[in-house]
Design an enzyme around this catalytic site. Sequence first.
Site, PDB file in Angstrom:
ATOM      1  N   LYS A  28       0.836  -1.204   0.000  1.00 35.71           N
ATOM      2  CA  LYS A  28       0.000   0.000   0.000  1.00 35.71           C
ATOM      3  C   LYS A  28       0.871   1.254   0.000  1.00 35.71           C
ATOM      4  O   LYS A  28       0.641   2.180  -0.782  1.00 35.71           O
ATOM      5  CB  LYS A  28      -0.910  -0.023   1.232  1.00 35.71           C
ATOM      6  CG  LYS A  28      -2.129   0.848   1.105  1.00 35.71           C
ATOM      7  CD  LYS A  28      -2.999   0.748   2.361  1.00 35.71           C
ATOM      8  CE  LYS A  28      -3.776  -0.551   2.384  1.00 35.71           C
ATOM      9  NZ  LYS A  28      -4.366  -0.832   3.706  1.00 35.71           N
ATOM     10  N   ARG A  97      -3.313   3.032   8.542  1.00 34.35           N
ATOM     11  CA  ARG A  97      -3.574   1.855   7.714  1.00 34.35           C
ATOM     12  C   ARG A  97      -2.395   0.899   7.729  1.00 34.35           C
ATOM     13  O   ARG A  97      -1.253   1.322   7.594  1.00 34.35           O
ATOM     14  CB  ARG A  97      -3.826   2.298   6.263  1.00 34.35           C
ATOM     15  CG  ARG A  97      -4.657   3.537   6.157  1.00 34.35           C
ATOM     16  CD  ARG A  97      -4.606   4.169   4.780  1.00 34.35           C
ATOM     17  NE  ARG A  97      -5.198   3.365   3.738  1.00 34.35           N
ATOM     18  CZ  ARG A  97      -5.138   3.692   2.451  1.00 34.35           C
ATOM     19  NH1 ARG A  97      -4.475   4.782   2.054  1.00 34.35           N
ATOM     20  NH2 ARG A  97      -5.704   2.914   1.556  1.00 34.35           N
ATOM     21  N   GLY A 106      -5.569 -10.924   7.185  1.00 33.85           N
ATOM     22  CA  GLY A 106      -5.464 -11.173   8.619  1.00 33.85           C
ATOM     23  C   GLY A 106      -5.039  -9.961   9.419  1.00 33.85           C
ATOM     24  O   GLY A 106      -5.065  -9.951  10.645  1.00 33.85           O
ATOM     25  N   MET A 108      -4.547  -5.742  10.582  1.00 27.90           N
ATOM     26  CA  MET A 108      -5.413  -4.761  11.225  1.00 27.90           C
ATOM     27  C   MET A 108      -6.243  -3.970  10.223  1.00 27.90           C
ATOM     28  O   MET A 108      -5.782  -3.634   9.141  1.00 27.90           O
ATOM     29  CB  MET A 108      -4.562  -3.784  12.032  1.00 27.90           C
ATOM     30  CG  MET A 108      -5.391  -2.983  12.996  1.00 27.90           C
ATOM     31  SD  MET A 108      -4.537  -1.530  13.590  1.00 27.90           S
ATOM     32  CE  MET A 108      -4.968  -0.354  12.325  1.00 27.90           C
ATOM     33  N   ARG A 341      -3.297  -1.484  -6.608  1.00 26.33           N
ATOM     34  CA  ARG A 341      -2.514  -2.727  -6.557  1.00 26.33           C
ATOM     35  C   ARG A 341      -2.941  -3.591  -7.730  1.00 26.33           C
ATOM     36  O   ARG A 341      -3.993  -3.361  -8.316  1.00 26.33           O
ATOM     37  CB  ARG A 341      -2.753  -3.464  -5.240  1.00 26.33           C
ATOM     38  CG  ARG A 341      -4.205  -3.853  -5.073  1.00 26.33           C
ATOM     39  CD  ARG A 341      -4.471  -4.544  -3.763  1.00 26.33           C
ATOM     40  NE  ARG A 341      -5.881  -4.418  -3.436  1.00 26.33           N
ATOM     41  CZ  ARG A 341      -6.410  -4.583  -2.224  1.00 26.33           C
ATOM     42  NH1 ARG A 341      -5.629  -4.834  -1.203  1.00 26.33           N
ATOM     43  NH2 ARG A 341      -7.690  -4.469  -2.025  1.00 26.33           N
ATOM     44  N   HIS A 457      -8.329 -43.802  -4.278  1.00 29.55           N
ATOM     45  CA  HIS A 457      -8.441 -44.398  -5.609  1.00 29.55           C
ATOM     46  C   HIS A 457      -9.372 -43.575  -6.488  1.00 29.55           C
ATOM     47  O   HIS A 457      -9.035 -43.215  -7.614  1.00 29.55           O
ATOM     48  CB  HIS A 457      -8.960 -45.838  -5.483  1.00 29.55           C
ATOM     49  CG  HIS A 457      -9.106 -46.530  -6.803  1.00 29.55           C
ATOM     50  ND1 HIS A 457     -10.285 -46.518  -7.516  1.00 29.55           N
ATOM     51  CD2 HIS A 457      -8.218 -47.203  -7.556  1.00 29.55           C
ATOM     52  CE1 HIS A 457     -10.111 -47.187  -8.644  1.00 29.55           C
ATOM     53  NE2 HIS A 457      -8.859 -47.613  -8.693  1.00 29.55           N
ATOM     54  N   ARG A 619       3.507 -49.276 -21.628  1.00 32.31           N
ATOM     55  CA  ARG A 619       4.000 -50.053 -20.490  1.00 32.31           C
ATOM     56  C   ARG A 619       3.390 -51.443 -20.533  1.00 32.31           C
ATOM     57  O   ARG A 619       2.174 -51.589 -20.631  1.00 32.31           O
ATOM     58  CB  ARG A 619       3.608 -49.363 -19.177  1.00 32.31           C
ATOM     59  CG  ARG A 619       4.059 -50.168 -17.961  1.00 32.31           C
ATOM     60  CD  ARG A 619       3.709 -49.473 -16.671  1.00 32.31           C
ATOM     61  NE  ARG A 619       2.267 -49.527 -16.416  1.00 32.31           N
ATOM     62  CZ  ARG A 619       1.692 -48.915 -15.384  1.00 32.31           C
ATOM     63  NH1 ARG A 619       2.420 -48.201 -14.554  1.00 32.31           N
ATOM     64  NH2 ARG A 619       0.395 -49.007 -15.203  1.00 32.31           N
ATOM     65  N   SER A 765      11.577 -43.717 -17.540  1.00 40.11           N
ATOM     66  CA  SER A 765      10.421 -42.900 -17.209  1.00 40.11           C
ATOM     67  C   SER A 765      10.222 -43.031 -15.704  1.00 40.11           C
ATOM     68  O   SER A 765      10.033 -44.137 -15.197  1.00 40.11           O
ATOM     69  CB  SER A 765       9.195 -43.405 -17.965  1.00 40.11           C
ATOM     70  OG  SER A 765       8.077 -42.659 -17.562  1.00 40.11           O
ATOM     71  N   THR A 768       6.726 -41.764 -10.599  1.00 40.26           N
ATOM     72  CA  THR A 768       6.870 -41.167  -9.263  1.00 40.26           C
ATOM     73  C   THR A 768       5.724 -41.510  -8.318  1.00 40.26           C
ATOM     74  O   THR A 768       5.843 -41.253  -7.125  1.00 40.26           O
ATOM     75  CB  THR A 768       7.027 -39.641  -9.373  1.00 40.26           C
ATOM     76  OG1 THR A 768       6.044 -39.145 -10.264  1.00 40.26           O
ATOM     77  CG2 THR A 768       8.408 -39.294  -9.873  1.00 40.26           C
ATOM     78  N   CYS A 832       6.214 -39.838 -15.401  1.00 40.80           N
ATOM     79  CA  CYS A 832       4.852 -40.181 -15.803  1.00 40.80           C
ATOM     80  C   CYS A 832       3.928 -40.369 -14.605  1.00 40.80           C
ATOM     81  O   CYS A 832       2.818 -40.856 -14.741  1.00 40.80           O
ATOM     82  CB  CYS A 832       4.846 -41.422 -16.671  1.00 40.80           C
ATOM     83  SG  CYS A 832       5.446 -42.879 -15.808  1.00 40.80           S
ATOM     84  N   TYR A 852      11.073 -34.712 -20.702  1.00 46.92           N
ATOM     85  CA  TYR A 852       9.647 -34.432 -20.830  1.00 46.92           C
ATOM     86  C   TYR A 852       8.893 -34.782 -19.547  1.00 46.92           C
ATOM     87  O   TYR A 852       9.408 -35.501 -18.691  1.00 46.92           O
ATOM     88  CB  TYR A 852       9.045 -35.213 -22.019  1.00 46.92           C
ATOM     89  CG  TYR A 852       9.017 -36.703 -21.811  1.00 46.92           C
ATOM     90  CD1 TYR A 852       7.960 -37.313 -21.139  1.00 46.92           C
ATOM     91  CD2 TYR A 852      10.056 -37.509 -22.278  1.00 46.92           C
ATOM     92  CE1 TYR A 852       7.941 -38.682 -20.933  1.00 46.92           C
ATOM     93  CE2 TYR A 852      10.049 -38.881 -22.074  1.00 46.92           C
ATOM     94  CZ  TYR A 852       8.994 -39.469 -21.394  1.00 46.92           C
ATOM     95  OH  TYR A 852       8.981 -40.813 -21.181  1.00 46.92           O
TER      96      TYR A 852
HETATM   97  P1  ADP Z   1      -7.672  -2.193   3.150  1.00 44.57           P
HETATM   98  O1  ADP Z   1      -6.275  -2.629   3.345  1.00 44.57           O
HETATM   99  O2  ADP Z   1      -8.664  -3.048   3.872  1.00 44.57           O
HETATM  100  O3  ADP Z   1      -8.010  -1.948   1.721  1.00 44.57           O
HETATM  101  P2  ADP Z   1      -7.360   0.646   3.453  1.00 44.57           P
HETATM  102  O4  ADP Z   1      -6.253   1.072   4.314  1.00 44.57           O
HETATM  103  O5  ADP Z   1      -7.157   0.706   2.009  1.00 44.57           O
HETATM  104  O6  ADP Z   1      -7.800  -0.804   3.917  1.00 44.57           O
HETATM  105  O7  ADP Z   1      -8.602   1.504   3.852  1.00 44.57           O
HETATM  106  C1  ADP Z   1      -9.878   1.166   3.443  1.00 44.57           C
HETATM  107  C2  ADP Z   1     -10.610   2.355   2.917  1.00 44.57           C
HETATM  108  O8  ADP Z   1     -10.581   3.407   3.858  1.00 44.57           O
HETATM  109  C3  ADP Z   1     -10.032   2.963   1.688  1.00 44.57           C
HETATM  110  O9  ADP Z   1     -10.418   2.300   0.539  1.00 44.57           O
HETATM  111  C4  ADP Z   1     -10.636   4.336   1.736  1.00 44.57           C
HETATM  112  O10 ADP Z   1     -11.929   4.307   1.226  1.00 44.57           O
HETATM  113  C5  ADP Z   1     -10.653   4.616   3.196  1.00 44.57           C
HETATM  114  N1  ADP Z   1      -9.518   5.485   3.544  1.00 44.57           N
HETATM  115  C6  ADP Z   1      -8.297   5.129   3.946  1.00 44.57           C
HETATM  116  N2  ADP Z   1      -7.510   6.187   4.161  1.00 44.57           N
HETATM  117  C7  ADP Z   1      -8.286   7.260   3.895  1.00 44.57           C
HETATM  118  C8  ADP Z   1      -8.061   8.682   3.906  1.00 44.57           C
HETATM  119  N3  ADP Z   1      -6.898   9.191   4.242  1.00 44.57           N
HETATM  120  N4  ADP Z   1      -9.077   9.467   3.539  1.00 44.57           N
HETATM  121  C9  ADP Z   1     -10.271   8.944   3.207  1.00 44.57           C
HETATM  122  N5  ADP Z   1     -10.536   7.644   3.172  1.00 44.57           N
HETATM  123  C10 ADP Z   1      -9.560   6.802   3.505  1.00 44.57           C
HETATM  124 MG    MG Z   2       4.196 -48.326 -11.062  1.00 45.08          MG
HETATM  125 MG    MG Z   3      -7.794  -0.700   0.626  1.00 44.18          MG
END
Ligand code: ADP
Ligand code: MG
Ligand code: MG
Length: 875
Positions: A28, A97, A106, A108, A341, A457, A619, A765, A768, A832, A852
């Site tokens: 990010k 963030r 997983g 925050m 991303r 099987h 075979r 061949s 495995t 094979c 192969y």
């Molecule tokens: P995630 O990793 O779950 O995508 P983000 O850190 O991207 O979480 O935050 C989720 C959403 O929070 C973003 O898509 C955006 O809509 C909102 N957000 C994050 N930072 C800001 C900011 N500085 N201003 C306004 N909205 C924000």
């Molecule tokens: Mg065999």
């Molecule tokens: Mg996001």
Amino acid sequence: MSAKKFVYFFGNGKAEGDGKDKNLLGGKGAGLAEMTNLGIPVPPGFTITTEACIEYQKKHGYPEGMWEQTLEAMKKLEEAVGKNFGSTENPLLVSVRSGARVSMPGMMDTVLNLGLNDETVKGLAKASGNERFAYDSYRRFIQMFGDVVLGVDHHKFEKVLRKMKQDRNVESDTELNAEDLKQLVAEYKKIVEDETGKPFPQDTTKQLEFAINAVFNSWDNQRAKTYRKLNKIPDDWGTAVNIVAMVFGNMGDDCGTGVAFTRNPSTGEKEFFGEFLINAQGEDVVAGIRTPEPIARLKDEMPEVFAQLEDVYKKLETHYKDMQDIEFTVERKKLYMLQTRSGKRTAKAAVKIAYDMFKEGLIDKKTAVLRVLPEQVDQLLHPMIDPKEKYATIAKGLPASPGAAVGKVVFSAEDAEKMAAAGEKVILVRNETSPEDIGGMHASEGILTATGGMTSHAAVVARGMGKCCVAGCGALKIDEAKKVFTVGDNVVKEGDFITINGSTGEVILGKVTLIEPELSGEFAEILKWADEFRTLGVRTNADTPHDSKIARDFGAEGIGLCRTEHMFFDGDRIDAVREMILAENEEGRRRALEKVKPYQKEDFIGIFKAMDGLPVTIRLLDPPLHEFIPHTDEDIQKVADASGIPFDRLQKKAEELKEFNPMLGHRGCRLGITFPEIYEMQVYAIMEAACKVKKEGVKVLPEIMIPLVGHFKELSILKEMVNRVAEEVMNSYNDKIEYLVGTMIELPRAALTADEIAEYAEFFSFGTNDLTQTTLGLSRDDSGKFLPEYVDKGIYKEDPFVSIDVSGVGQLVELGVTKGRKTRPNLKTGICGEHGGDPESIYFCQKVGLNYVSCSPYRVPVARLAAAHAALKNI
Ligand code: ADP
Ligand code: MG
Ligand code: MG
């Protein structure tokens, strides 16, 4: 000594950090830096590095200088935005963030609107002239901070909000007014105080510190640890913290927030795809509070914003040269980007996007090939449930072999064959399958079993046949005698329709519409590009002309394994085979074998024709005698009638032939050594078929393969026999056929003495499947009961029957290749086992220099692609 740099600022069109450095800034943070440098509107902010997180984990505190650098960056941020953090006039608010190298569910959750308290909220109201907005932001902040940082269950807040909406008789939170929101804030603060025993923190700098700590700590929470383990993400990557000046999508109807993909992530179509919500903030779009609108509507509602967005997304895609998943917020008709991303996509989309981007000149061929993941394309090669269908699942088993199937339930292989012969589509339902069920499995659309794992099987054979299979569906109670099964309250009788989905493990009552797989134009094209890069050959394991043709259409360059046992099991042949096995002397055996030979010859003719011009490795008979022994009196009587041998003598003989450990018993070349007539007959059939089709103009390249060799003398004896018979046949046809004689390497002893064996073998061949069984001392058919636990506990990283055990079995393969080539430098080597269609194993095959891989027909495209990846990644 000056402290290490832990904080990287971005804003005013310039970023300190390197936008390519995801390792340091997290995905990010890198994206925000890169977008800033590209001149794309991003609210200013800064990133605290992943290194800071790692050091924090080690010493349970901030590394030296980090906090000072953070405060400095906050000053810089205040200047950039023209607002002050904690100000009661015009307060700066930020989001905090998390962001690791790869996106991790997983971790925050984001905290928005940080910097609000009872005083600054008044400043925000004043400065914006919008009291409703200020308190909306505050209530959001208390909930997020309360939930994410202080650990107060978010349901507690949501309950109060729901009640407020009910009391005010409104549907949506946007309809609550400033007074309502003020009241909510008061109630939320009370929740926090009740739950934590402390008032909601009013010191904004403390708020910041707590939030940063929470992000760092989240790296080591249970959710994140589990996710890392599942996805093989190292523990020492750490997460970055991004602190970003807030922009507000919740200021009114000229504001909003949205998420979008630069192309359609499910079809790959080149169309801007996404959703937005007016007057909303953060994750409202995905949280399902209100129904978002399709992104195209933004064009009508805010044309000037849409135009900005179009500009930006095109710029981003061109810059990253890949489909992007973006997040944005609109504040008073001005667009801000908050994330970019590379977007997750289906296999179908991956193919289309890679193809289109190459054609658009955005990426080169090599990149296009690497963009499509071999593991993923398996999805494209089987019938699927029409995504438009709605259905209810009655049970779930293991997704043992992908694809979906619809058919009438049958409970025995025999019934399956009968009904299929009558033109019915059937699904074979068994507790588990055994080798005698092969014919019935072949006749079925799909297989459903109550017991057995991913390598049972049923699962292995179904994958080999390219049929869908749901295995180990424990909820199924099967009564084979009554021909019914029950799942809870559902009773399903023979002839009832069910649908199974081997890609998900779902079992569905009734018929669901399926769509057929296609090697679509674009997919076929990408595979051709893959062929340009790969150096490994790709062959197929096919036992019938039908499978050979499918594989050839999928691009197989020959047959790496044609098993001949089906030629013994099918239809009436089994009677003759039983007669042969129970015969009391060589003459009796030869008489019985003469009955089987014409069938075999016909089968080989069909296969040679289907593979015209390509090599076919055949075979010779491999399975234990044990498997052919008749069990029932009826079967024994049939043999008695055919052979003239009395019933009880046959019964006694059958009893004698039973083995305690057939897998390690009388099978493979041991049959050829002790009953030479069997292999002789097979070689006659092969060579006669070859000579015959050659006369018809077919190019034949037979490779005769002797299974289960452990000692070179076994091979030397059998090779002599093969050459003798081949000579004889060729003489009688007055023709010459080019053929090879080789062996499977599937016993550790064979690998260890590969130099001796290569004196006689013209090719190796690596079988495995058996090599894994014999090296690990582990029976595949029995391993389902405990192997999953081994994988869970990390003893084996993956099921060694699915992905080759590189450090064990792999060593033997490597040794076999090296020793074999020492004796015979031009020794042809291949694999094979099931592993031949597994991408990880294919990378291994490339590394040890095999010529192969050979895999089931439906995995040929996967193998072609994986082989290209292996070559391109220089593994
Ligand atoms: P995630 O990793 O779950 O995508 P983000 O850190 O991207 O979480 O935050 C989720 C959403 O929070 C973003 O898509 C955006 O809509 C909102 N957000 C994050 N930072 C800001 C900011 N500085 N201003 C306004 N909205 C924000
Ligand atoms: Mg065999
Ligand atoms: Mg996001």
